[in-house]
Scaffold this motif. Structure first.
Motif, PDB file in Angstrom:
ATOM      1  N   MET A 107       0.848  -1.190   0.000  1.00  0.00           N
ATOM      2  CA  MET A 107       0.000   0.000   0.000  1.00  0.00           C
ATOM      3  C   MET A 107       0.890   1.249   0.000  1.00  0.00           C
ATOM      4  SD  MET A 107      -3.156  -0.993   0.027  1.00  0.00           S
ATOM      5  CE  MET A 107      -4.155   0.353   0.682  1.00  0.00           C
ATOM      6  N   PRO A 108       0.422   2.357  -0.586  1.00  0.00           N
ATOM      7  CA  PRO A 108       1.199   3.594  -0.569  1.00  0.00           C
ATOM      8  C   PRO A 108       1.433   4.074   0.857  1.00  0.00           C
ATOM      9  CG  PRO A 108      -0.644   3.725  -2.104  1.00  0.00           C
ATOM     10  CD  PRO A 108      -0.847   2.506  -1.298  1.00  0.00           C
ATOM     11  N   SER A 109       2.531   4.783   1.067  1.00  0.00           N
ATOM     12  CA  SER A 109       2.819   5.351   2.381  1.00  0.00           C
ATOM     13  C   SER A 109       1.953   6.581   2.612  1.00  0.00           C
ATOM     14  CB  SER A 109       4.294   5.708   2.489  1.00  0.00           C
ATOM     15  OG  SER A 109       4.673   6.620   1.474  1.00  0.00           O
ATOM     16  N   VAL A 110       1.436   6.718   3.833  1.00  0.00           N
ATOM     17  CA  VAL A 110       0.479   7.774   4.148  1.00  0.00           C
ATOM     18  C   VAL A 110       0.979   8.569   5.357  1.00  0.00           C
ATOM     19  CG1 VAL A 110      -1.892   8.334   4.815  1.00  0.00           C
ATOM     20  CG2 VAL A 110      -1.446   6.394   3.280  1.00  0.00           C
ATOM     21  N   THR A 111       1.090   9.889   5.178  1.00  0.00           N
ATOM     22  CA  THR A 111       1.315  10.822   6.277  1.00  0.00           C
ATOM     23  C   THR A 111      -0.024  11.417   6.679  1.00  0.00           C
ATOM     24  OG1 THR A 111       3.561  11.432   5.630  1.00  0.00           O
ATOM     25  CG2 THR A 111       2.336  13.041   6.916  1.00  0.00           C
ATOM     26  N   VAL A 112      -0.280  11.512   7.970  1.00  0.00           N
ATOM     27  CA  VAL A 112      -1.464  12.209   8.465  1.00  0.00           C
ATOM     28  C   VAL A 112      -1.018  13.564   8.999  1.00  0.00           C
ATOM     29  CG1 VAL A 112      -3.369  12.206  10.119  1.00  0.00           C
ATOM     30  CG2 VAL A 112      -2.686  10.078   8.997  1.00  0.00           C
ATOM     31  N   VAL A 113      -1.769  14.603   8.656  1.00  0.00           N
ATOM     32  CA  VAL A 113      -1.475  15.974   9.066  1.00  0.00           C
ATOM     33  C   VAL A 113      -2.653  16.520   9.849  1.00  0.00           C
ATOM     34  CG1 VAL A 113      -1.288  18.350   8.191  1.00  0.00           C
ATOM     35  CG2 VAL A 113       0.121  16.539   7.199  1.00  0.00           C
ATOM     36  N   THR A 114      -2.365  17.185  10.950  1.00  0.00           N
ATOM     37  CA  THR A 114      -3.405  17.933  11.648  1.00  0.00           C
ATOM     38  C   THR A 114      -2.846  19.273  12.074  1.00  0.00           C
ATOM     39  OG1 THR A 114      -5.155  17.791  13.327  1.00  0.00           O
ATOM     40  CG2 THR A 114      -2.950  17.107  14.006  1.00  0.00           C
ATOM     41  N   LEU A 115      -3.721  20.258  12.242  1.00  0.00           N
ATOM     42  CA  LEU A 115      -3.360  21.596  12.700  1.00  0.00           C
ATOM     43  C   LEU A 115      -3.914  21.764  14.103  1.00  0.00           C
ATOM     44  CD1 LEU A 115      -4.509  23.623   9.534  1.00  0.00           C
ATOM     45  CD2 LEU A 115      -2.507  22.147   9.793  1.00  0.00           C
ATOM     46  N   ALA A 116      -3.133  22.335  14.999  1.00  0.00           N
ATOM     47  CA  ALA A 116      -3.568  22.368  16.394  1.00  0.00           C
ATOM     48  C   ALA A 116      -3.231  23.691  17.058  1.00  0.00           C
ATOM     49  CB  ALA A 116      -2.925  21.219  17.167  1.00  0.00           C
ATOM     50  N   GLN A 117      -4.227  24.213  17.736  1.00  0.00           N
ATOM     51  CA  GLN A 117      -4.065  25.360  18.633  1.00  0.00           C
ATOM     52  C   GLN A 117      -5.018  25.119  19.798  1.00  0.00           C
ATOM     53  OE1 GLN A 117      -5.682  29.567  18.023  1.00  0.00           O
ATOM     54  NE2 GLN A 117      -3.518  29.855  17.461  1.00  0.00           N
ATOM     55  N   ASP A 146     -10.608   2.275   9.750  1.00  0.00           N
ATOM     56  CA  ASP A 146     -10.266   2.049   8.342  1.00  0.00           C
ATOM     57  C   ASP A 146      -9.958   3.338   7.586  1.00  0.00           C
ATOM     58  OD1 ASP A 146     -10.557  -0.714   8.509  1.00  0.00           O
ATOM     59  OD2 ASP A 146     -12.703  -0.627   8.083  1.00  0.00           O
ATOM     60  N   LEU A 147      -9.915   4.485   8.252  1.00  0.00           N
ATOM     61  CA  LEU A 147      -9.779   5.762   7.528  1.00  0.00           C
ATOM     62  C   LEU A 147      -8.526   5.796   6.669  1.00  0.00           C
ATOM     63  CD1 LEU A 147     -10.559   9.333   8.539  1.00  0.00           C
ATOM     64  CD2 LEU A 147      -8.181   8.825   7.999  1.00  0.00           C
ATOM     65  N   VAL A 148      -7.368   5.497   7.230  1.00  0.00           N
ATOM     66  CA  VAL A 148      -6.128   5.586   6.457  1.00  0.00           C
ATOM     67  C   VAL A 148      -6.152   4.602   5.290  1.00  0.00           C
ATOM     68  CG1 VAL A 148      -3.630   5.184   6.535  1.00  0.00           C
ATOM     69  CG2 VAL A 148      -4.739   6.496   8.350  1.00  0.00           C
ATOM     70  N   ALA A 149      -6.578   3.375   5.536  1.00  0.00           N
ATOM     71  CA  ALA A 149      -6.634   2.363   4.471  1.00  0.00           C
ATOM     72  C   ALA A 149      -7.619   2.766   3.380  1.00  0.00           C
ATOM     73  CB  ALA A 149      -7.007   1.009   5.057  1.00  0.00           C
ATOM     74  N   ASP A 150      -8.752   3.338   3.769  1.00  0.00           N
ATOM     75  CA  ASP A 150      -9.739   3.785   2.770  1.00  0.00           C
ATOM     76  C   ASP A 150      -9.140   4.831   1.842  1.00  0.00           C
ATOM     77  OD1 ASP A 150     -11.698   2.116   3.790  1.00  0.00           O
ATOM     78  OD2 ASP A 150     -12.682   3.682   4.977  1.00  0.00           O
ATOM     79  N   TYR A 151      -8.481   5.817   2.415  1.00  0.00           N
ATOM     80  CA  TYR A 151      -7.892   6.870   1.588  1.00  0.00           C
ATOM     81  C   TYR A 151      -6.773   6.315   0.702  1.00  0.00           C
ATOM     82  CZ  TYR A 151     -10.222  11.040   3.497  1.00  0.00           C
ATOM     83  OH  TYR A 151     -11.141  12.016   3.827  1.00  0.00           O
ATOM     84  N   ALA A 152      -5.923   5.446   1.259  1.00  0.00           N
ATOM     85  CA  ALA A 152      -4.824   4.889   0.467  1.00  0.00           C
ATOM     86  C   ALA A 152      -5.357   4.148  -0.750  1.00  0.00           C
ATOM     87  CB  ALA A 152      -3.980   3.964   1.339  1.00  0.00           C
ATOM     88  N   ARG A 153      -6.420   3.390  -0.569  1.00  0.00           N
ATOM     89  CA  ARG A 153      -7.002   2.630  -1.679  1.00  0.00           C
ATOM     90  C   ARG A 153      -7.636   3.549  -2.715  1.00  0.00           C
ATOM     91  NH1 ARG A 153     -10.058   0.148   1.174  1.00  0.00           N
ATOM     92  NH2 ARG A 153     -12.125   0.969   0.751  1.00  0.00           N
ATOM     93  N   ARG A 154      -8.381   4.535  -2.243  1.00  0.00           N
ATOM     94  CA  ARG A 154      -9.097   5.403  -3.182  1.00  0.00           C
ATOM     95  C   ARG A 154      -8.159   6.349  -3.924  1.00  0.00           C
ATOM     96  NH1 ARG A 154     -13.253   2.247  -3.985  1.00  0.00           N
ATOM     97  NH2 ARG A 154     -14.612   2.013  -2.165  1.00  0.00           N
ATOM     98  N   LEU A 155      -7.075   6.817  -3.281  1.00  0.00           N
ATOM     99  CA  LEU A 155      -6.126   7.678  -3.978  1.00  0.00           C
ATOM    100  C   LEU A 155      -5.333   6.903  -5.025  1.00  0.00           C
ATOM    101  CD1 LEU A 155      -4.788  10.013  -1.149  1.00  0.00           C
ATOM    102  CD2 LEU A 155      -6.094  10.702  -3.171  1.00  0.00           C
ATOM    103  N   ASP A 156      -5.250   5.594  -4.881  1.00  0.00           N
ATOM    104  CA  ASP A 156      -4.682   4.766  -5.942  1.00  0.00           C
ATOM    105  C   ASP A 156      -5.592   4.752  -7.169  1.00  0.00           C
ATOM    106  OD1 ASP A 156      -2.184   3.909  -5.342  1.00  0.00           O
ATOM    107  OD2 ASP A 156      -2.750   1.889  -4.726  1.00  0.00           O
TER     108      ASP A 156
END
Length: 313
Positions: A1-11, A93-103
């Motif tokens: 599966m493609p490598s996935v970075t998760v990004v969030t913004l926080a204050q 399943d969020l990360v796996a769902d995105y990895a599959r769909r972005l493929d």
């Protein structure tokens, strides 16, 4: 599966961020890293995770949402980048769902979002227990029945929970960093993608649960930045965005947004405005459409006696 970075913004919101990290530790596909773009002076104390967590401090007096996203993507190691707001808990399943769909589609993909009332994340929470509590936002459409559905209107882009290939994000130039504070930077990015012919789409899956926090809709607590960013969008594209918020502000007597001249702020929000627009702990979300209906009804009711008085006997 493609490598996935998760990004969030926080204050602020350390508890929300803690829950986001816990959600990522329970993924069926573990991300290669989490990057937290920290929009405050001090980094966070975060739980241990089976992936690196990098905190990047992004300076600026105003809320630098656009710049923070760009800085995080520039530093990302993953081929794909998932963007989650700090108040979101990713379903397993969020990360796996995105990895599959972005493929399957090189574009901007938006997952599902369901809203939780206050108290839903107390104690030893589990994502699978949120089902009976979570609600869909009435101002937002639901996901497609299956797979991917292309959106033909760039204004459907909502930055709460989305993903892109890193190379595509960079090729599009990222977010316009002139937008500071709350509002407008995501619509501007959607417009940019539309100009480049980069598709925007909903997917089935990619579910995130939005954690409760006090909020206002329309966002009168961000009045100044909404006005400023609407004018920036107009200068750039020839028309204003965030029209539903501006309309509500006008009905409340907060602004004069007559076409052809700068928007004027007429007064500051008062206690009655805050009460009208505020979200209560039993409500999973605040709702601009509901507030507009109430304001329209009040105006119509106030006008009725005057209209009746003008009618000849």
């Amino acid at each position: 599966m493609p490598s996935v970075t998760v990004v969030t913004l926080a204050q602020g919101r350390p508890t929300h961020l803690h829950n986001l990290v816990l959600g990522l530790t329970r993924q069926t596909q573990i991300p290669v890293e989490l990057i937290v773009a920290v929009m405050q002076d001090r980094p966070y104390d975060l739980p241990d995770a089976p992936f690196p967590i990098r905190q990047i401090v992004v300076g600026g007096d105003r809320l630098p949402l656009a710049a923070a996203r760009n800085r995080a993507v520039a530093a990302a190691a993953g081929e794909q980048v998932v963007f989650l707001d700090v108040d979101c808990i990713p379903a397993p399943d969020l990360v796996a769902d995105y990895a599959r769909r972005l493929d399957e589609l090189d574009g901007l993909l938006m997952g599902e979002v369901l809203y939780l009332p206050g108290g839903a994340t107390g104690g030893a929470w589990r994502s699978e227990d949120f089902g009976p509590l979570a609600q869909r936002h009435s101002d937002r459409r639901g996901p497609p029945a299956e797979g991917i559905e292309i959106c033909t209107d760039y204004r459907c882009f909502w930055s709460l929970n989305f993903a892109m290939r890193r190379a595509t994000f960079i090729a599009a130039g990222g977010f316009d960093e002139r937008y500071t504070g709350y509002g407008g930077e995501d619509t501007d990015f959607g417009k940019t993608l539309d100009r480049y012919g980069i598709p925007i789409a909903w997917i089935r899956g990619g579910l995130a649960h939005h954690q409760y926090h006090p909020h206002h809709m329309p966002p009168i607590h961000h009045l100044d930045s909404v006005v400023r960013n609407a004018e920036l969008f107009e200068a750039k594209w020839g028309y204003r965005t965030m029209g539903h918020w501006l309309y509500a502000f006008r009905l409340m007597g907060l602004i004069d947004d007559a076409p052809g001249r700068p928007i004027r702020i007429l007064r500051r929000p008062d206690a009655d405005d805050l009460a009208l627009t505020g979200q209560q702990s039993h409500q999973p979300y605040a709702n601009t459409a509901t507030v507009i209906r109430l304001l329209d009804a009040r105006i119509a009711a106030a006008a009725s006696p005057a209209e009746t008085a003008r009618v000849p006997a």
